[in-house]
Design a protein around this motif. Sequence first.
Motif, PDB file in Angstrom:
ATOM      1  N   VAL A 188      69.063 139.114  29.120  1.00 21.09           N
ATOM      2  CA  VAL A 188      69.280 138.828  27.684  1.00 21.09           C
ATOM      3  C   VAL A 188      68.481 139.774  26.779  1.00 21.09           C
ATOM      4  CG1 VAL A 188      69.939 136.402  27.967  1.00 21.09           C
ATOM      5  CG2 VAL A 188      67.524 137.004  27.639  1.00 21.09           C
ATOM      6  N   LEU A 189      67.393 140.337  27.315  1.00 19.51           N
ATOM      7  CA  LEU A 189      66.601 141.272  26.498  1.00 19.51           C
ATOM      8  C   LEU A 189      67.415 142.533  26.172  1.00 19.51           C
ATOM      9  CD1 LEU A 189      63.061 141.018  28.134  1.00 19.51           C
ATOM     10  CD2 LEU A 189      63.838 140.015  25.972  1.00 19.51           C
ATOM     11  N   ASN A 190      68.342 142.881  27.078  1.00 21.27           N
ATOM     12  CA  ASN A 190      69.185 144.048  26.817  1.00 21.27           C
ATOM     13  C   ASN A 190      70.294 143.756  25.806  1.00 21.27           C
ATOM     14  OD1 ASN A 190      67.655 145.444  28.636  1.00 21.27           O
ATOM     15  ND2 ASN A 190      69.011 144.973  30.362  1.00 21.27           N
ATOM     16  N   ASP A 209      60.564 135.664  21.322  1.00 25.60           N
ATOM     17  CA  ASP A 209      59.263 135.405  20.702  1.00 25.60           C
ATOM     18  C   ASP A 209      59.108 133.931  20.312  1.00 25.60           C
ATOM     19  OD1 ASP A 209      60.981 135.144  18.583  1.00 25.60           O
ATOM     20  OD2 ASP A 209      60.185 136.828  17.419  1.00 25.60           O
ATOM     21  N   GLY A 210      60.091 133.118  20.632  1.00 31.36           N
ATOM     22  CA  GLY A 210      60.013 131.690  20.315  1.00 31.36           C
ATOM     23  C   GLY A 210      60.142 131.397  18.827  1.00 31.36           C
ATOM     24  N   GLY A 230      58.048 134.637  31.370  1.00 31.60           N
ATOM     25  CA  GLY A 230      56.972 135.092  30.485  1.00 31.60           C
ATOM     26  C   GLY A 230      57.364 135.142  29.017  1.00 31.60           C
ATOM     27  N   ARG A 231      58.554 134.664  28.698  1.00 30.97           N
ATOM     28  CA  ARG A 231      58.969 134.673  27.288  1.00 30.97           C
ATOM     29  C   ARG A 231      59.603 133.335  26.931  1.00 30.97           C
ATOM     30  NH1 ARG A 231      59.944 139.843  24.507  1.00 30.97           N
ATOM     31  NH2 ARG A 231      59.318 141.512  25.914  1.00 30.97           N
ATOM     32  N   THR A 232      59.626 133.047  25.632  1.00 34.44           N
ATOM     33  CA  THR A 232      60.254 131.824  25.144  1.00 34.44           C
ATOM     34  C   THR A 232      61.329 132.191  24.141  1.00 34.44           C
ATOM     35  OG1 THR A 232      58.232 130.558  25.489  1.00 34.44           O
ATOM     36  CG2 THR A 232      59.817 129.656  23.929  1.00 34.44           C
ATOM     37  N   PHE A 233      62.504 131.674  24.372  1.00 28.58           N
ATOM     38  CA  PHE A 233      63.659 132.017  23.539  1.00 28.58           C
ATOM     39  C   PHE A 233      64.053 130.811  22.690  1.00 28.58           C
ATOM     40  CE2 PHE A 233      63.575 134.584  27.312  1.00 28.58           C
ATOM     41  CZ  PHE A 233      63.866 135.867  26.850  1.00 28.58           C
ATOM     42  N   ASN A 256      62.675 128.772  37.414  1.00 35.05           N
ATOM     43  CA  ASN A 256      61.519 127.940  37.107  1.00 35.05           C
ATOM     44  C   ASN A 256      61.315 127.722  35.623  1.00 35.05           C
ATOM     45  OD1 ASN A 256      59.997 126.698  39.099  1.00 35.05           O
ATOM     46  ND2 ASN A 256      59.525 128.712  39.979  1.00 35.05           N
ATOM     47  N   GLY A 257      62.267 128.153  34.828  1.00 39.96           N
ATOM     48  CA  GLY A 257      62.130 128.046  33.383  1.00 39.96           C
ATOM     49  C   GLY A 257      62.235 126.614  32.899  1.00 39.96           C
ATOM     50  N   GLU A 258      61.885 126.450  31.642  1.00 42.32           N
ATOM     51  CA  GLU A 258      61.835 125.131  31.035  1.00 42.32           C
ATOM     52  C   GLU A 258      62.690 125.140  29.774  1.00 42.32           C
ATOM     53  OE1 GLU A 258      57.770 123.367  30.309  1.00 42.32           O
ATOM     54  OE2 GLU A 258      58.288 123.997  28.275  1.00 42.32           O
TER      55      GLU A 258
END
Length: 396
Positions: free
Chosen positions: A32-34, A40-41, A70-73, A124-126
């Motif tokens: 999704v970063l691409n 950055d939440g 390592g990131r929050t969307f 493992n995401g939340e």
Amino acid sequence: METSAVRHIIILLLVLLVLRSSALGQNQIYNVLNFHAHGDGKRDDAQAFLAAWQAVCGDQRTAIMVVPAGRTFLLNQVSFQGPCKSPVTVQLDGNVVAPNHIWTRKSANLLTFLGVDDLTMDGNGEIDGQGAIWWDCYNRKRCDNRPILLGFARCNNLKVRRIHLKNSADKHMTLFQCSQVSVDNVSITAPADSPNTDGITVAFSNNTYISNCSIQTGDDCVSVLSFTKNVTVTTSRCGPGHGISVGSLGRSETAMVEQITVSNCSFVGTMTGVRIKSWQGGKGYAKGFLFESLNMTEVQYPIVIDQFYCPQGNCPRKHGGVAISDAKFIDIQGTSSEHEAIRLLCSQSVHCKDIYLSNINLSWVNHTAPANATILNAHGTTEGIVLPRIQFSNTL
Ligand SMILES: *[C@@H]1O[C@H](CO)[C@@H](O)[C@H](O)[C@H]1NC(C)=O
Ligand SMILES: *[C@@H]1O[C@H](CO)[C@@H](O)[C@H](O)[C@H]1NC(C)=O
Ligand SMILES: *[C@@H]1O[C@H](CO)[C@@H](O)[C@H](O)[C@H]1NC(C)=O
Ligand SMILES: *[C@@H]1O[C@H](CO)[C@@H](O)[C@H](O)[C@H]1NC(C)=O
Ligand SMILES: *[C@@H]1O[C@H](CO)[C@@H](O)[C@H](O)[C@H]1NC(C)=O
Ligand SMILES: *[C@@H]1O[C@H](CO)[C@@H](O)[C@H](O)[C@H]1NC(C)=O
Ligand SMILES: *[C@@H]1O[C@H](CO)[C@@H](O)[C@H](O)[C@H]1NC(C)=O
Ligand SMILES: *[C@@H]1O[C@H](CO)[C@@H](O)[C@H](O)[C@H]1NC(C)=O
Ligand SMILES: *[C@@H]1O[C@H](CO)[C@@H](O)[C@H](O)[C@H]1NC(C)=O
């Protein structure tokens, strides 16, 4: 160089190219970063997720949509629609968070997967619903429509693995018109006093297998609603919460529920353990239940059938009811926090039939008096030890 040598080299290069692209092509990866997600939440990444979804879903090859760790969307209501060109995996290693405000428009789900076959969601995401403001709003009778955290509708052959769901405004996960579903190793958490925050709700669905899950919420850990066949919940932990429930059935629909198994589960501090509940005057049936190898720890009412379901306590007496039959309760141990550990309350007009209890030992926690059982209009048999002792209504 001889033309045949050149041809050989060209063929070799072509073969290498084909080998390389097919190795890569096994799993097309779309991060999704691409697609310009910020992660950055703070800024809404819904458009980026949708763009990634279009790419994944439109790929002829098996494709993976990666939500990196390592990131929050921040996502503000996204609907991922099928059908897709081939099987799709959503690899949720990072976190997703709902906006922390009440939406003024009529609420749908936070995340919806609609009509997507062969979907796997793993990682493992939340997914955090930030439900507190919604619970407060609901408790002040201002918010009737709250968003469900994660809704799957018309998804066949669905696998959900490992992810964590928390603090949904309303129910956490719903399966609606789905078939061939497995939910494994998923954890769901919300405060015990959060309103209607059920863990997993299954309705209009066939062949659902829920295993290795841990569910701690303010309402049912798992609820099975009408038009549902063949659900298994196994090796899972429930509590706090209201237990694993079938129903409520027959309020307006003709109930059709069959082949429901709950096995090898533990219940800790829940309101009920296993429960079948229906409204007076309902139509239809609920049959073929197996509740086996269950461990109850300070559960208010470990075993319940209630054909007089009436949460507001103001229901008029009605004739008729959903026909409940063939329910087996086997190997259920532990403690109740209320005196009445077993309640089989069946309608005068439609009695419960073929109830079977075997190897049950429930004691009233911290009391020397034994637990008791209340039986009304239920027919069946017992085998082996059944404590508290029960007396079926076998003479009509
Ligand atoms: C479930 O099975 C019944 C028949 O047993 C079928 O009519 C219904 O369409 C199926 N539902 C789904 C969601 O596959
Ligand atoms: C999922 O599996 C892992 C590894 O076996 C385990 O540590 C974890 O407790 C499991 N989660 C749940 C919710 O059971
Ligand atoms: C019940 O559902 C499971 C998958 O959840 C499937 O493996 C099994 O075959 C189904 N049983 C029947 C009788 O349809
Ligand atoms: C449940 O967890 C155990 C232990 O991690 C694993 O062996 C088993 O395959 C899991 N069950 C399912 C249905 O995935
Ligand atoms: C029952 O659950 C325990 C964990 O609670 C697990 O270790 C065991 O493998 C499960 N047994 C079966 C038959 O699934
Ligand atoms: C039942 O749960 C209690 C408390 O969690 C635990 O101490 C006990 O060992 C469990 N019993 C079985 C048979 O799993
Ligand atoms: C029962 O006793 C235990 C140990 O003293 C305590 O932790 C628990 O809260 C008590 N439960 C109830 C329902 O009173
Ligand atoms: C069981 O316990 C409840 C609560 O204490 C009591 O109201 C009820 O009369 C008891 N039932 C029987 C059959 O003793
Ligand atoms: C029932 O369970 C209690 C508490 O665990 C135990 O003391 C008692 O021996 C059991 N009774 C039977 C008949 O197994």
